[in-house]
Design a protein around this motif. Structure first.
Motif, mmCIF file in Angstrom:
data_model
loop_
_atom_site.group_PDB
_atom_site.id
_atom_site.type_symbol
_atom_site.label_atom_id
_atom_site.label_comp_id
_atom_site.label_asym_id
_atom_site.label_seq_id
_atom_site.Cartn_x
_atom_site.Cartn_y
_atom_site.Cartn_z
ATOM 1 N N LEU A 160 32.991 6.790 19.975
ATOM 2 C CA LEU A 160 32.747 7.091 18.681
ATOM 3 C C LEU A 160 31.967 8.373 19.601
ATOM 4 C CD1 LEU A 160 32.129 4.054 16.184
ATOM 5 C CD2 LEU A 160 33.597 5.578 16.475
ATOM 6 N N LYS A 161 30.651 8.229 20.151
ATOM 7 C CA LYS A 161 29.796 9.405 20.528
ATOM 8 C C LYS A 161 30.721 10.755 21.244
ATOM 9 C CE LYS A 161 25.825 7.016 19.984
ATOM 10 N NZ LYS A 161 24.421 5.768 21.230
ATOM 11 N N LYS A 162 31.467 9.524 22.362
ATOM 12 C CA LYS A 162 32.202 10.923 23.237
ATOM 13 C C LYS A 162 33.093 12.031 22.781
ATOM 14 C CE LYS A 162 35.385 10.226 27.150
ATOM 15 N NZ LYS A 162 36.496 9.321 27.534
ATOM 16 N N HIS A 163 33.402 11.200 21.630
ATOM 17 C CA HIS A 163 34.872 11.778 20.988
ATOM 18 C C HIS A 163 34.343 12.621 19.431
ATOM 19 C CE1 HIS A 163 37.959 10.890 23.295
ATOM 20 N NE2 HIS A 163 37.251 9.608 23.176
ATOM 21 N N HIS A 164 32.270 12.725 19.815
ATOM 22 C CA HIS A 164 32.376 12.793 18.382
ATOM 23 C C HIS A 164 31.500 14.594 18.787
ATOM 24 C CE1 HIS A 164 30.380 14.024 14.325
ATOM 25 N NE2 HIS A 164 29.080 14.053 14.433
ATOM 26 N N SER A 183 22.615 7.094 7.896
ATOM 27 C CA SER A 183 22.809 5.966 8.959
ATOM 28 C C SER A 183 23.901 5.911 8.930
ATOM 29 C CB SER A 183 21.392 4.831 9.388
ATOM 30 O OG SER A 183 21.399 4.210 7.873
ATOM 31 N N GLY A 184 24.375 4.594 10.090
ATOM 32 C CA GLY A 184 25.693 3.783 10.007
ATOM 33 C C GLY A 184 26.790 5.002 10.006
ATOM 34 N N TYR A 185 27.373 4.485 10.006
ATOM 35 C CA TYR A 185 29.241 5.714 10.591
ATOM 36 C C TYR A 185 29.841 5.661 8.921
ATOM 37 C CZ TYR A 185 28.476 3.650 14.931
ATOM 38 O OH TYR A 185 27.661 3.393 16.523
ATOM 39 N N GLY A 186 30.830 4.253 7.932
ATOM 40 C CA GLY A 186 31.149 4.863 6.948
ATOM 41 C C GLY A 186 31.798 3.770 6.472
ATOM 42 N N SER A 187 31.878 3.593 4.973
ATOM 43 C CA SER A 187 32.287 2.242 4.275
ATOM 44 C C SER A 187 32.812 2.631 3.050
ATOM 45 C CB SER A 187 30.857 1.190 4.295
ATOM 46 O OG SER A 187 29.770 1.939 2.916
ATOM 47 N N TYR A 188 33.619 2.034 2.317
ATOM 48 C CA TYR A 188 34.332 1.999 1.207
ATOM 49 C C TYR A 188 33.604 0.792 0.465
ATOM 50 C CZ TYR A 188 37.161 1.944 -2.237
ATOM 51 O OH TYR A 188 38.467 1.330 -3.753
ATOM 52 N N LEU A 189 33.182 1.549 -0.887
ATOM 53 C CA LEU A 189 33.071 0.075 -1.970
ATOM 54 C C LEU A 189 33.488 0.323 -2.669
ATOM 55 C CD1 LEU A 189 28.826 1.909 -2.190
ATOM 56 C CD2 LEU A 189 29.958 0.169 -0.915
ATOM 57 N N ALA A 190 34.259 -0.733 -2.839
ATOM 58 C CA ALA A 190 35.792 -1.159 -3.757
ATOM 59 C C ALA A 190 35.422 -1.037 -5.118
ATOM 60 C CB ALA A 190 35.924 -2.746 -3.162
ATOM 61 N N SER A 191 33.982 -2.120 -5.275
ATOM 62 C CA SER A 191 33.482 -1.944 -6.762
ATOM 63 C C SER A 191 32.816 -1.042 -7.952
ATOM 64 C CB SER A 191 32.384 -3.133 -6.583
ATOM 65 O OG SER A 191 31.390 -2.420 -6.089
ATOM 66 N N GLU A 192 33.098 -0.082 -6.823
ATOM 67 C CA GLU A 192 32.697 1.541 -7.328
ATOM 68 C C GLU A 192 33.331 2.154 -6.670
ATOM 69 O OE1 GLU A 192 28.548 2.502 -6.295
ATOM 70 O OE2 GLU A 192 27.901 0.621 -6.394
ATOM 71 N N ASN A 235 28.366 8.420 6.371
ATOM 72 C CA ASN A 235 26.942 8.956 7.555
ATOM 73 C C ASN A 235 27.295 10.774 7.839
ATOM 74 O OD1 ASN A 235 25.210 10.431 9.489
ATOM 75 N ND2 ASN A 235 25.131 8.259 10.743
ATOM 76 N N ARG A 236 26.104 11.217 7.148
ATOM 77 C CA ARG A 236 26.633 12.761 7.138
ATOM 78 C C ARG A 236 27.508 13.420 8.860
ATOM 79 N NH1 ARG A 236 23.186 14.399 4.262
ATOM 80 N NH2 ARG A 236 21.816 12.417 3.306
ATOM 81 N N ILE A 237 26.584 12.923 9.444
ATOM 82 C CA ILE A 237 26.695 14.093 10.918
ATOM 83 C C ILE A 237 28.504 13.608 10.521
ATOM 84 C CG2 ILE A 237 25.579 13.682 11.987
ATOM 85 C CD1 ILE A 237 26.327 11.215 14.060
ATOM 86 N N TYR A 238 29.374 12.358 10.053
ATOM 87 C CA TYR A 238 30.496 12.324 10.216
ATOM 88 C C TYR A 238 31.015 13.001 9.021
ATOM 89 C CZ TYR A 238 29.826 8.560 14.215
ATOM 90 O OH TYR A 238 29.620 8.050 15.475
ATOM 91 N N SER A 294 34.677 12.034 14.117
ATOM 92 C CA SER A 294 34.594 12.009 12.242
ATOM 93 C C SER A 294 36.357 11.804 11.424
ATOM 94 C CB SER A 294 34.820 13.568 11.292
ATOM 95 O OG SER A 294 32.882 13.576 12.182
ATOM 96 N N ILE A 295 37.280 12.519 12.661
ATOM 97 C CA ILE A 295 38.488 11.969 11.942
ATOM 98 C C ILE A 295 39.253 11.016 11.625
ATOM 99 C CG2 ILE A 295 41.308 12.595 12.359
ATOM 100 C CD1 ILE A 295 40.346 15.099 13.310
ATOM 101 N N ALA A 296 39.124 10.021 12.683
ATOM 102 C CA ALA A 296 39.286 8.884 12.700
ATOM 103 C C ALA A 296 38.466 7.536 11.518
ATOM 104 C CB ALA A 296 39.072 7.610 14.165
ATOM 105 N N ILE A 297 36.984 7.680 11.442
ATOM 106 C CA ILE A 297 36.199 7.073 10.751
ATOM 107 C C ILE A 297 36.930 7.941 9.096
ATOM 108 C CG2 ILE A 297 33.663 7.024 10.297
ATOM 109 C CD1 ILE A 297 33.060 7.645 12.877
#
Length: 220
Positions: free
Chosen positions: A15-19, A52-61, A67-70, A78-81
């Motif tokens: 993930l770091k290599k391709h960011h 922090s973190g990477y990314g997530s989908y909150l199904a209930s909401e 993460n803002r860097i992505y 960024s594209i993959a996440i």
């Protein structure tokens, strides 16, 4: 120990290599997210950023957190996440069985992690109160057992992650013309790494916790 930590290192490394900023990427991660949400006709109530973190989908909401860097990045990571999480939402909103299986077990995995971490957190206190080594060993094994159970549950949910990455995100990016063909193989590796992230982090948490306990129990 190396066999437990190596997968997490590999995921982090990929993930770091391709960011790295792609010179020809027309928009950032957020632009891609909004485009895919519209293209796939997803019901979305917002996209939030985090530090922090990477990314997530909150199904209930029906919301995304990245993460803002992505989110603001223009990289393959960024594209993959972004695309993986969009495809997770697609699984949810199409009511796919593979996503329902994940929902049923996700809380169990989190609870096992919390129980294991809480149990191990009190090892120094329990060690001071209980003078019987056999009982202390059983107590420690219970904590480790909970954390290993969380690894097992995350592994059981892995098909959902792989489906979002390899069966949905990869074809969208490849056949949709979002990437030059030269980048497709790298995206494949990134999507695979992101799919196994929860498993390798849960596994590595066991050793990270033991390293912390070793530090607080070092002789002064």
């Amino acid at each position: 120990m190396a066999s437990i930590l190596l997968p997490e290192w590999w995921v982090s490394h990929i993930l770091k290599k391709h960011h790295k900023t792609l010179p020809n990427m027309p928009g950032d991660g957020e632009s891609l997210a909004r485009h895919l949400i519209e293209r796939l006709q997803l019901d979305c109530d917002g996209i939030d950023s985090a530090d922090s973190g990477y990314g997530s989908y909150l199904a209930s909401e029906k919301r995304f957190i990245f993460n803002r860097i992505y989110l603001k990045g223009k990289s393959l990571s960024s594209i993959a996440i972004i695309t993986h999480e969009i495809c997770t939402a697609l699984q949810h909103q199409k009511n796919e069985l593979i996503y329902q299986t994940k929902i049923k077990h996700f809380n169990l995995a989190r609870q096992c992690q919390k129980l294991g971490a809480t149990t191990l957190l009190f090892v120094p206190i329990v060690a001071g109160l209980i003078k019987v080594p056999q009982i202390l060993l059983i107590y420690i094994l219970v904590g480790v057992g909970f954390m290993l159970l969380s690894v097992a549950v995350y592994s059981y949910m892995l098909p959902q992650k792989l489906d979002a990455s390899m069966n949905k995100a990869l074809p969208i990016l490849d056949k949709g013309g979002y990437l030059p063909k030269a980048y497709v193989e790298n995206i494949r590796y990134i999507l695979m790494a992101y799919a196994i992230l929860d498993v390798v982090e849960a596994l590595a948490d066991i050793l990270r916790f033991w390293r912390w306990l070793g530090l607080i129990n070092q002789p002064k």
